[in-house]
Design a protein around this motif. Structure first.
Motif, short mmCIF file in Angstrom:
data_model
loop_
_atom_site.label_atom_id
_atom_site.label_comp_id
_atom_site.label_asym_id
_atom_site.label_seq_id
_atom_site.Cartn_x
_atom_site.Cartn_y
_atom_site.Cartn_z
N THR A 77 0.84 -1.20 0.00
CA THR A 77 0.00 0.00 0.00
C THR A 77 0.87 1.25 0.00
O THR A 77 0.57 2.23 -0.68
CB THR A 77 -0.90 0.03 1.24
OG1 THR A 77 -1.41 -1.27 1.47
CG2 THR A 77 -2.04 0.98 1.05
N LEU A 78 1.98 1.18 0.75
CA LEU A 78 2.88 2.35 0.79
C LEU A 78 3.54 2.56 -0.56
O LEU A 78 3.73 3.69 -1.00
CB LEU A 78 3.95 2.15 1.88
CG LEU A 78 3.43 2.07 3.31
CD1 LEU A 78 4.58 1.93 4.29
CD2 LEU A 78 2.60 3.28 3.64
N ALA B 59 1.01 4.13 -2.71
CA ALA B 59 0.84 5.53 -2.33
C ALA B 59 1.95 6.36 -2.95
O ALA B 59 1.70 7.41 -3.55
CB ALA B 59 0.82 5.67 -0.81
N ALA B 60 3.20 5.88 -2.83
CA ALA B 60 4.33 6.64 -3.38
C ALA B 60 4.16 6.79 -4.89
O ALA B 60 4.45 7.85 -5.45
CB ALA B 60 5.64 5.93 -3.05
N ASP C 270 12.90 6.10 -0.98
CA ASP C 270 11.82 6.68 -0.18
C ASP C 270 11.09 5.63 0.65
O ASP C 270 10.66 5.92 1.77
CB ASP C 270 10.80 7.37 -1.10
CG ASP C 270 11.40 8.56 -1.82
OD1 ASP C 270 12.53 8.92 -1.49
OD2 ASP C 270 10.74 9.12 -2.70
N VAL C 271 10.87 4.46 0.07
CA VAL C 271 10.02 3.48 0.74
C VAL C 271 10.77 2.22 1.14
O VAL C 271 10.71 1.79 2.29
CB VAL C 271 8.81 3.09 -0.15
CG1 VAL C 271 7.90 2.13 0.58
CG2 VAL C 271 8.03 4.33 -0.56
N PRO D 148 13.70 2.60 4.10
CA PRO D 148 13.14 2.72 5.46
C PRO D 148 12.33 1.50 5.88
O PRO D 148 12.42 1.06 7.02
CB PRO D 148 12.23 3.95 5.36
CG PRO D 148 12.59 4.65 4.13
CD PRO D 148 13.25 3.68 3.21
N GLU D 149 11.54 0.93 4.94
CA GLU D 149 10.71 -0.22 5.31
C GLU D 149 11.59 -1.42 5.64
O GLU D 149 11.29 -2.18 6.55
CB GLU D 149 9.76 -0.58 4.16
CG GLU D 149 8.44 0.13 4.22
CD GLU D 149 7.43 -0.59 5.10
OE1 GLU D 149 7.20 -0.09 6.21
OE2 GLU D 149 6.88 -1.62 4.70
N ARG E 221 13.27 5.06 15.78
CA ARG E 221 12.48 5.55 16.91
C ARG E 221 11.00 5.63 16.56
O ARG E 221 10.16 5.67 17.44
CB ARG E 221 13.00 6.93 17.32
CG ARG E 221 13.38 6.94 18.79
CD ARG E 221 13.99 8.25 19.17
NE ARG E 221 15.25 8.46 18.48
CZ ARG E 221 16.02 9.53 18.67
NH1 ARG E 221 15.65 10.47 19.49
NH2 ARG E 221 17.15 9.65 18.03
N TRP E 222 10.69 5.66 15.26
CA TRP E 222 9.28 5.75 14.85
C TRP E 222 8.53 4.44 15.08
O TRP E 222 7.33 4.38 15.01
CB TRP E 222 9.20 6.14 13.38
CG TRP E 222 10.11 5.34 12.50
CD1 TRP E 222 11.40 5.65 12.15
CD2 TRP E 222 9.84 4.09 11.86
NE1 TRP E 222 11.93 4.68 11.34
CE2 TRP E 222 11.00 3.71 11.15
CE3 TRP E 222 8.72 3.25 11.83
CZ2 TRP E 222 11.06 2.54 10.42
CZ3 TRP E 222 8.79 2.08 11.10
CH2 TRP E 222 9.96 1.74 10.40
N LYS E 223 9.27 3.37 15.37
CA LYS E 223 8.63 2.04 15.50
C LYS E 223 7.77 1.98 16.74
O LYS E 223 8.16 2.45 17.78
CB LYS E 223 9.70 0.96 15.57
CG LYS E 223 10.13 0.54 14.20
CD LYS E 223 10.02 -0.97 14.07
CE LYS E 223 9.96 -1.34 12.63
NZ LYS E 223 9.13 -2.38 12.24
#
Ligand SMILES: Nc1ncnc2c1ncn2[C@@H]1O[C@H](COP(=O)(O)OP(=O)(O)OP(=O)(O)O)[C@@H](O)[C@H]1O
Ligand SMILES: [Mg+2]
Lengths: 283, 278
Positions: free
Chosen positions: B178-179, B182-183, B196-197, B200-201, B276-278
């Motif tokens: 889905t991400l 979206a991108a 971008d995706v 990080p993923e 840290r976003w996890k």
């Protein structure tokens, strides 16, 4: 007469599956979407609403027929069609602000000749298309964060937000990109009644301000009548467009509109049509 | 029938099973103070155990005591002995071998994860090579590159490359589509998508890959250094063994453990910092 934005004509789509057999998701679907329309799609579960949205978005292939946007055939996704996904699709490693700004990262806007170019501080010699500057992106993200009432959460990560807040970020991101049309797949499906009512009002206010063309899927007939200027009723197995209803309720609309007799009458009529189809599918 | 029922002695109603009230287990990691105390206690106990074992007459022929190892280290420091040269050479080999392996593995893993054609071309090979312990390739690499530094880099490169490719590839396959979609709707192209995706993923997987690769690099390094090499921790341990210098053997072993531990901690710290976003 408003400009025709999207033209869907005689689209067929079958999902092929060797073990389960084929599923005809869309059968000869034709639909026109004009500028400044708010089109709501209702229909029983599995009638192909999501499939239709994905085809318009360029995220799903179709077997035959044609889909065009602004006169050009749709072959893939593009920034002229914004999608607000049911599962929000926020990037978990980006803050609210970064998520919204990311939406605008690859967008190019028209800069007419003669306009001052902030880089050289001189007027542009010819019309150009360039990316948004950092400041422009920041200003836009601030504007839409305000619109969806998320001030104070600019630097929060998605995991720190509730479902309704995530949905609002997704909506803000969709609007900030300023696509020609916004495609929304049951954006309020997973929300509680109060948040839902709140977001419906926000969406109505925004639409009355910007008249952004929207294609909005919902299974809630009341929501459809409240938001739409035009309702598309789809029937199931195979997915067909059964009926297209124009909603001529007066603006400004809000939750009180739901009490108008015309509203109730229209809602009941559409609800019955959908329910009849549901019974037929059950048979 | 009914008679029988009637005549059966009336069984006494059994008492319901007792439910003991139980306190909920504490799922937290404990306070910082207790954590550190326990860690210190654990280290102190280990040293005491080492002291006891090394003073037993049957073990002290090969097990140097903590004091002896400490002395050996002091001696190396005082005389500016070869210990530091061994250490820096070994570190250099790990860094170059691991670094190049890691950097080359990332794009390969991404291409495999994203393009079915690349995946189908490479996957059988990667899976096959992965089952071969890198140690088994040492003789072949030495035949090809001689007893050179290059040979060591190549062996460590192979060891870390394969581990990172396999781990990061798993990560790419897990990316939320889905991400990605979206991108795409925002106008991102395949190249943008990676940065971008995908990165990080797949980031947690990249770090796990790096940690596994560090461990595998150290193993391979020591084994490679034990064949026809003069410098390096592996060579030093082997040399000390030939001279029955038990304290240097132990010093070398402990050094390798400390290097592995520090590298692992650095990567863990990086993970905590960057996710840290996890
Ligand atoms: N990827 C797929 N593979 C096979 N069949 C699919 C796939 N996606 C959808 N379908 C089938 O196509 C039909 C239409 O699906 P679609 O998701 O468009 O329905 P929908 O109208 O959005 O339903 P809902 O209201 O429940 O979301 C369904 O019968 C579904 O089983
Ligand atoms: Mg759906």
């Amino acid at each position: 007469m408003a400009k025709k934005l999207i033209e869907i004509s005689h689209v067929n789509k079958t999902y092929r599956d060797k073990t389960r057999g084929d599923t005809v998701a869309l059968d000869d679907v034709s639909l026109d979407i004009f500028e400044n329309e708010f089109v709501c799609v209702v229909g029983p579960s599995g009638c192909g609403k999501t499939t239709l949205l994905n085809i318009i978005a360029g995220l799903e292939r179709f077997d035959s027929g044609s889909v065009s946007m602004n006169g050009a055939p749709v072959v893939g996704p593009g920034p002229d069609r914004g999608v607000i996904f049911q599962q929000y699709a926020l990037f978990p490693w980006m803050t609210v602000k970064k998520n919204i700004e990311y939406g605008m990262k690859y967008k190019k806007v028209r800069r007419p000749a003669g306009e001052i170019d902030p880089k050289t501080n001189a007027p542009r010699e010819k019309t150009e298309y360039t990316k948004l500057t950092k400041e422009e992106k920041r200003a836009l993200s601030e504007k839409y964060i305000k619109m969806v009432n998320l001030q104070g959460f600019e630097n929060a990560y998605p995991k720190q937000l509730s479902g309704g807040m995530k949905q609002r970020v997704a909506i803000a991101r969709g609007y900030a990109v300023a696509p020609d049309v916004l495609l929304m797949d049951e954006p309020f499906g997973a929300l509680d009644a109060q948040t839902r009512a709140q977001l419906q009002e926000d969406l109505l206010v925004t639409w009355q301000e910007e008249k952004k063309t929207c294609f909005f899927i919902t299974h809630d007939v009341e929501e459809a009548v409240l938001l739409a200027t035009k309702i598309v009723i789809m029937s199931a197995r195979p997915g067909k467009v059964m009926e297209i209803v124009d909603v001529n309720l007066p603006y400004p609309r809000n939750q009180a509109t739901k009490l108008l007799p015309e509203f109730v009458e229209m809602k009941n009529r559409i609800w019955n049509t959908v329910y009849q189809m549901y019974l037929e599918v059950r048979k | 029938m009914a008679d029988l029922e009637k005549n059966r002695p009336q069984a006494e109603e059994p008492a319901p099973p007792k439910v003991k009230a139980r306190k909920l287990k504490d799922f937290s990691d404990g306070t910082r103070a207790t954590r550190i105390t326990l860690n210190v206690v654990s280290v102190v106990c280990a040293v005491i155990l080492w002291l006891v074992l090394s003073s037993s007459s049957s073990l002290n022929t090969f097990l140097a005591s903590p004091a002896q190892v400490w002395e050996a280290l002091q001696e190396e420091i005082a005389s500016n002995g070869r210990y530091f040269k061994d250490l820096s050479i070994s570190l250099q080999r790990v860094m170059i071998g691991f670094g190049t392996g890691f950097i080359c593995a990332i794009p390969v893993a991404f291409l495999m994860g994203w393009y079915p054609k690349v995946r189908n071309l490479l996957e059988p090979w990667i899976q096959f090579l992965r089952t071969i312990p890198p140690l088994a390739m040492i003789p072949l690499v030495i035949l090809a590159a001689g007893l050179t530094e290059k040979a060591k880099y190549i062996i460590i490169f192979i060891a870390s490359f394969l581990v990172v490719v396999v781990t990061v590839y798993q990560g790419i396959r897990q990316v939320d589509l889905t991400l990605v979609k979206a991108a795409y709707t925002f106008g991102a192209r395949d190249m943008n998508l990676f940065l971008d995706v995908m990165v990080p993923e797949a980031f947690p997987y990249i770090l796990v890959g790096a940690r596994l690769a560090v461990a595998s690099s150290l193993t391979t390094l020591i084994a490679a250094e034990m064949t026809g090499t003069i410098y390096g921790l592996g060579a030093r341990i082997q040399l000390a063994q030939q001279y029955m210098n038990t304290s240097v053997v132990l010093l070398g072993i402990i050094t390798i453990g400390v290097i592995g531990y520090i590298l692992d901690k650095i990567l863990l710290l990086l993970e905590a910092r960057l996710t840290r976003w996890k």
